[in-house]
Design a protein around this motif. Structure first.
Motif, PDB file in Angstrom:
ATOM      1  N   LEU A  49      -4.421  10.149   3.782  1.00 20.33           N
ATOM      2  CA  LEU A  49      -4.338  10.186   5.015  1.00 20.33           C
ATOM      3  C   LEU A  49      -6.015  10.645   5.288  1.00 20.33           C
ATOM      4  O   LEU A  49      -6.561  10.266   6.445  1.00 20.33           O
ATOM      5  N   ALA A  50      -6.561  11.635   4.638  1.00 23.65           N
ATOM      6  CA  ALA A  50      -8.038  12.143   4.781  1.00 23.65           C
ATOM      7  C   ALA A  50      -8.790  10.973   4.637  1.00 23.65           C
ATOM      8  O   ALA A  50      -9.792  10.756   5.514  1.00 23.65           O
ATOM      9  N   ALA A  51      -8.464  10.131   3.664  1.00 28.10           N
ATOM     10  CA  ALA A  51      -9.166   8.761   3.505  1.00 28.10           C
ATOM     11  C   ALA A  51      -9.399   8.024   4.591  1.00 28.10           C
ATOM     12  O   ALA A  51     -10.302   7.501   5.085  1.00 28.10           O
ATOM     13  N   LYS A  52      -8.170   7.944   5.397  1.00 32.65           N
ATOM     14  CA  LYS A  52      -8.154   6.903   6.386  1.00 32.65           C
ATOM     15  C   LYS A  52      -8.944   7.861   7.430  1.00 32.65           C
ATOM     16  O   LYS A  52      -9.627   6.874   8.276  1.00 32.65           O
ATOM     17  N   ILE A  53      -8.803   8.873   7.830  1.00 29.77           N
ATOM     18  CA  ILE A  53      -9.621   9.837   8.704  1.00 29.77           C
ATOM     19  C   ILE A  53     -10.896   9.799   8.613  1.00 29.77           C
ATOM     20  O   ILE A  53     -11.624   9.324   9.602  1.00 29.77           O
ATOM     21  N   PHE A  54     -11.461   9.911   7.245  1.00 30.36           N
ATOM     22  CA  PHE A  54     -12.904   9.885   7.237  1.00 30.36           C
ATOM     23  C   PHE A  54     -13.510   8.350   6.763  1.00 30.36           C
ATOM     24  O   PHE A  54     -14.579   8.362   6.577  1.00 30.36           O
ATOM     25  N   GLU A  55     -12.699   7.585   7.171  1.00 29.92           N
ATOM     26  CA  GLU A  55     -13.033   6.234   6.946  1.00 29.92           C
ATOM     27  C   GLU A  55     -13.824   5.922   5.464  1.00 29.92           C
ATOM     28  O   GLU A  55     -14.632   5.322   5.169  1.00 29.92           O
ATOM     29  N   SER A  56     -13.079   6.716   4.532  1.00 28.25           N
ATOM     30  CA  SER A  56     -13.422   6.591   2.793  1.00 28.25           C
ATOM     31  C   SER A  56     -12.715   5.249   2.585  1.00 28.25           C
ATOM     32  O   SER A  56     -11.568   5.139   2.857  1.00 28.25           O
ATOM     33  N   GLY A  57     -13.216   4.726   1.430  1.00 28.24           N
ATOM     34  CA  GLY A  57     -12.840   3.602   0.682  1.00 28.24           C
ATOM     35  C   GLY A  57     -11.863   4.137  -0.494  1.00 28.24           C
ATOM     36  O   GLY A  57     -11.277   3.224  -1.169  1.00 28.24           O
ATOM     37  N   TYR A  58     -11.725   5.547  -0.700  1.00 32.23           N
ATOM     38  CA  TYR A  58     -11.092   5.734  -2.321  1.00 32.23           C
ATOM     39  C   TYR A  58      -9.346   5.678  -2.016  1.00 32.23           C
ATOM     40  O   TYR A  58      -8.987   5.444  -1.003  1.00 32.23           O
ATOM     41  N   ARG A  59      -8.987   5.382  -3.408  1.00 31.14           N
ATOM     42  CA  ARG A  59      -7.585   5.291  -3.047  1.00 31.14           C
ATOM     43  C   ARG A  59      -6.805   6.272  -3.966  1.00 31.14           C
ATOM     44  O   ARG A  59      -7.446   7.020  -4.605  1.00 31.14           O
ATOM     45  N   VAL A  60      -5.333   6.553  -3.830  1.00 34.89           N
ATOM     46  CA  VAL A  60      -4.703   7.642  -4.257  1.00 34.89           C
ATOM     47  C   VAL A  60      -3.703   6.910  -5.239  1.00 34.89           C
ATOM     48  O   VAL A  60      -2.764   6.205  -4.639  1.00 34.89           O
ATOM     49  N   PHE A  61      -3.611   7.410  -6.511  1.00 33.70           N
ATOM     50  CA  PHE A  61      -2.511   7.158  -7.310  1.00 33.70           C
ATOM     51  C   PHE A  61      -1.853   8.372  -7.588  1.00 33.70           C
ATOM     52  O   PHE A  61      -2.341   9.316  -8.136  1.00 33.70           O
ATOM     53  N   VAL A  62      -0.320   8.068  -7.424  1.00 37.67           N
ATOM     54  CA  VAL A  62       0.369   9.182  -7.913  1.00 37.67           C
ATOM     55  C   VAL A  62       1.413   8.948  -9.067  1.00 37.67           C
ATOM     56  O   VAL A  62       2.264   7.970  -8.900  1.00 37.67           O
ATOM     57  N   LEU A  63       1.631   9.816 -10.115  1.00 33.92           N
ATOM     58  CA  LEU A  63       2.534   9.313 -11.057  1.00 33.92           C
ATOM     59  C   LEU A  63       3.749  10.213 -10.927  1.00 33.92           C
ATOM     60  O   LEU A  63       3.496  11.491 -11.141  1.00 33.92           O
ATOM     61  N   LEU A  64       4.925   9.877 -10.881  1.00 33.49           N
ATOM     62  CA  LEU A  64       6.038  10.638 -10.413  1.00 33.49           C
ATOM     63  C   LEU A  64       7.014  10.284 -11.690  1.00 33.49           C
ATOM     64  O   LEU A  64       7.115   9.218 -12.273  1.00 33.49           O
ATOM     65  N   GLY A  65       7.706  11.314 -12.173  1.00 34.94           N
ATOM     66  CA  GLY A  65       8.729  11.320 -13.019  1.00 34.94           C
ATOM     67  C   GLY A  65      10.178  10.460 -12.357  1.00 34.94           C
ATOM     68  O   GLY A  65      10.105  10.534 -11.013  1.00 34.94           O
TER      69      GLY A  65
END
Lengths: 297, 293
Positions: free
Chosen positions: B138-154
């Motif tokens: 959400l922060a990336a979207k607000i700051f118009e940044s291009g990074y992506r988030v990967f989450v590894l769940l069990g």
């Protein structure tokens, strides 16, 4: 490992590509054919395209780099994860896996727009439909399936003329076959077919040698800067005529057995010819692979 | 700040070799510490390898680059796999691996973002990672940044209610820059996930929450990497269900729930390492045979 035969079918939106692909798939056997629609490689969805102000016909609205990568992987016999564009919503759906199959048919607006793409195909077809036919079909499809109104479609067609001339029609020059559908009064379906191949193409030259020119319409014409041999099919054929045709183009029996109608309309005849042509390519490929295997052993 | 991105992309065979090295290090670390979670760590090694060596735009030189991709290990007990991967990538020195779970060491049983460079979030209490990931995206979207988030769940973790709250909000905010990877090894500490608290059909659940679902074999780079790259062509958040084998790579740990949180003894450690050597030998044998033909 499967070594797929790649077939590219380019043409304007609404030219009848997807219907053609569907019919070809039934002729060749649905379990052997995988169709890839290049519409899935749109890089912008409908809302974004409107914001940027470009039509989907513009290469910039398409992720052709990804398409090249995917085709290369398929050629190596690897499976790929392909995006899916949903025409009813104008948005992207869940991506799907594509596994290599004996025949891979790529249809769309720019299947061989780049040279690196064009070199991948075993057979490139430009699907050319007369404007009047195209207009009727496109209005029918887009109002029924894609949620546009008639005025919207008419306006869209006008707007995209320039992009068609700039980005879709030039692919004509790279095509191995040009299939032209036009209005014909002789046929019951009112659609006739011109099958055009460059004069230097050995296949049609060889076939036309054994052709009785009194019964069939063959001529040469200039198209997109190349001299073409044209095989015209304007009339409905009965089974006897079909047999003669199969003699000329060496169409196999199992293909012929799938066309059982009394009066075969020009469109069906063209399908039969096309299926026969790519089956021959497949057979040649299998033979090559056999030789390679034998040498390896 | 330079654009942080690992430009060099290793091929699939190279990735397999890297995964093998990481697996060896995981077993050695846990054997030395005499405590830890080998099962879940080994099952997610291939996912971590694919992420760190092919997908993530990160650089060990600039671990705090604001434009870097974020990776949150929500199943924090798989920390040994993360540490071994970070060492292999160059974020932390190899010597640190010897001090796993020791008093005062930066490498604790669950990852600590304050002490270990390259760790984005302190995790371990299950269920919280995806919420953090959604916040980052959400922060990336607000700051118009291009990074992506990967989450590894069990997969056992998906029994937590918080995961589904986060899943709901991700699709509500139309976060196209987040990927949740579920390490579906079908086992958790108390047994089979379906016996403890059934989560099947897990793909349909994520789909119902408005996510794009891709199911893959979690040990096959040919499926994992295209799936992880597919983030660029969907208009929804992406969930990847990676079907894995708990304890993959060590024959006596595979699909055995006893090895969820037990360290191998000295003789077992040697047996495991011998197994890895055999795999290595077989692979090298394959290569030489290929070159002869």
């Amino acid at each position: 490992m499967v070594d797929p035969v790649f077939i590219g079918i380019a043409g304007d939106s609404g030219a009848g590509k997807s219907t053609f692909v569907k019919d070809i798939a039934t002729l060749l056997g649905k379990d052997k054919v995988r169709t890839i629609s290049f519409d899935d490689y749109h890089s912008l969805d409908r809302v974004e395209r409107k914001a940027v102000g470009i039509t989907p016909l513009h290469p910039r609205a398409n992720n052709l780099g990804l398409a090249i990568e995917h085709l290369f992987l398929l050629k190596q016999g690897k499976k790929v994860l392909k995006p899916v564009y949903d025409h009813s919503t104008g948005n992207f759906g869940d991506p799907e896996w594509v596994v290599p199959m004996p025949y891979i048919i790529c249809e769309g607006l720019h299947p061989f727009f780049f040279k690196s793409l064009a070199e991948l195909y075993d057979m490139k077809v430009y699907y050319d439909t007369e404007m009047d036919l195209k207009f009727n079909w496109k209005v029918k499809r887009d109002t029924a399936e894609r949620g546009y109104t008639v005025e919207q479609v008419a306006k869209e067609i006008r707007l995209r003329q320039r992009d068609i001339r700039n980005f879709v029609e030039p692919q004509c020059a790279l095509a191995d076959i040009i299939i032209k559908l036009k209005i014909s009064k002789n046929s019951s379906s009112a659609i006739g077919v011109d099958w055009k191949e460059p004069v230097d193409d050995p296949w049609i030259r060889k076939c036309l040698k054994s052709c009785n020119f009194d019964n069939w319409k063959c001529f040469t014409e200039w198209h997109a800067g190349r001299k073409m041999n044209v095989f015209g099919i304007y009339d409905d054929l009965n089974q006897e005529q079909l047999k003669e045709l199969s003699g000329i183009f060496s169409i196999s029996r199992d293909l012929l057995s799938k066309v059982q109608e009394k009066e075969v309309v020009p469109y069906r005849t063209m399908l039969l010819l096309f299926a026969a042509r790519i089956k021959q390519i497949r057979a040649a490929k299998d033979k090559d692979n056999e030789v390679v295997l034998k040498n390896a052993v | 700040m330079p654009f942080s991105r690992i430009v060099y992309k290793p091929e699939y065979e190279e990735l397999e070799k890297k995964a093998l090295i990481i697996r060896k290090n995981v077993i050695k670390m846990i054997g030395k510490a005499q405590s830890g979670h080998p099962g879940g760590s080994l099952s997610c090694v291939d996912i971590l390898t694919a992420l760190y060596f092919r997908i993530l735009r990160i650089s060990p030189k600039y671990p705090k680059d604001p434009e870097r991709d974020r990776f949150v290990l929500s199943k924090g007990h798989a920390a040994p796999a993360l540490y071994a991967t970070l060492a292999e990538t160059g974020f932390i020195p190899y010597e640190w691996l010897d001090d796993l779970r020791k008093f005062g060491s930066p490498l604790q049983g669950h990852p600590d973002m304050k002490k270990v460079p390259g760790v984005e979030m302190s995790t371990g209490s299950l269920g919280q990672g995806l919420s953090v990931g959604v916040g980052m995206a959400l922060a990336a979207k607000i700051f118009e940044s291009g990074y992506r988030v990967f989450v590894l769940l069990g997969d056992g973790e998906c029994q937590e209610g918080q995961v589904w709250e986060a899943a709901m909000s991700a699709s509500h905010y139309k976060l196209t820059n987040i990927v949740a990877i579920v390490d579906r090894n079908r086992l958790q500490i108390d047994g089979c996930t379906e016996d403890v608290m059934g989560i099947d059909p897990i793909g349909a659940k994520w789909k119902a929450f408005g996510w794009t679902v891709i199911e893959v074999d979690g040990h096959d780079f040919l499926e994992l990497i295209p799936a992880l790259e597919a983030i660029s062509y969907t208009s929804k958040p992406t969930a990847i269900i990676a079907n894995t084998v708990k304890g993959k790579g060590v024959c006596f740990m595979e699909n055995n729930v006893d090895w969820h949180g037990k360290a191998p003894k000295q003789d077992q450690l040697e047996e495991a390492l011998k197994g890895f050597d055999e795999i290595e030998f077989m692979e090298s044998e394959d290569v030489s045979l290929d070159s002869k033909n």
